[in-house]
Design a protein around this motif. Structure first.
Motif, PDB file in Angstrom:
ATOM      1  N   ARG A 137       0.922  -1.383   0.056  1.00  0.00           N
ATOM      2  CA  ARG A 137       0.095  -0.151   0.273  1.00  0.00           C
ATOM      3  C   ARG A 137       0.902   1.314  -0.110  1.00  0.00           C
ATOM      4  O   ARG A 137       0.688   2.279  -0.678  1.00  0.00           O
ATOM      5  N   VAL A 138       1.938   1.442   0.509  1.00  0.00           N
ATOM      6  CA  VAL A 138       2.879   2.329   0.912  1.00  0.00           C
ATOM      7  C   VAL A 138       3.523   2.415  -0.499  1.00  0.00           C
ATOM      8  O   VAL A 138       3.451   3.639  -1.062  1.00  0.00           O
ATOM      9  N   ILE A 139       4.065   1.487  -1.073  1.00  0.00           N
ATOM     10  CA  ILE A 139       4.606   1.737  -2.453  1.00  0.00           C
ATOM     11  C   ILE A 139       3.514   2.138  -3.565  1.00  0.00           C
ATOM     12  O   ILE A 139       3.993   3.043  -4.314  1.00  0.00           O
ATOM     13  N   VAL A 140       2.413   1.650  -3.515  1.00  0.00           N
ATOM     14  CA  VAL A 140       1.440   2.219  -4.255  1.00  0.00           C
ATOM     15  C   VAL A 140       0.939   3.578  -4.401  1.00  0.00           C
ATOM     16  O   VAL A 140       0.726   4.353  -5.257  1.00  0.00           O
ATOM     17  N   LYS A 141       0.977   4.129  -3.021  1.00  0.00           N
ATOM     18  CA  LYS A 141       0.508   5.361  -2.686  1.00  0.00           C
ATOM     19  C   LYS A 141       1.748   6.432  -3.022  1.00  0.00           C
ATOM     20  O   LYS A 141       1.298   7.500  -3.366  1.00  0.00           O
TER      21      LYS A 141
END
Length: 59
Positions: free
Chosen positions: A22-26
């Motif tokens: 989720r952090v990578i995508v955001k």
């Protein structure tokens, strides 16, 4: 109770993995995307520069 202790590590790892994804995508894109892309392009151009110069005399 053995089943609980057997399931806890995979569940914790799965939650951590989902959080990392989720952090990578955001963090993809956004306001700093152009700045980050320019920095990467500059590093690649600097690394690619000596190879092109050293290849020229041989040609």
């Amino acid at each position: 109770m053995d089943y609980v202790s057997a399931l806890v590590p995979p569940v914790v790892m799965a939650v951590f993995f989902v959080g990392v994804i989720r952090v990578i995508v955001k963090t993809q894109g956004g306001a700093n995307k152009a700045k980050e892309d320019a920095a990467v392009d500059a590093v690649l151009a600097r690394a690619d520069g000596p190879r092109q110069v050293s290849a020229s005399p041989d040609a």
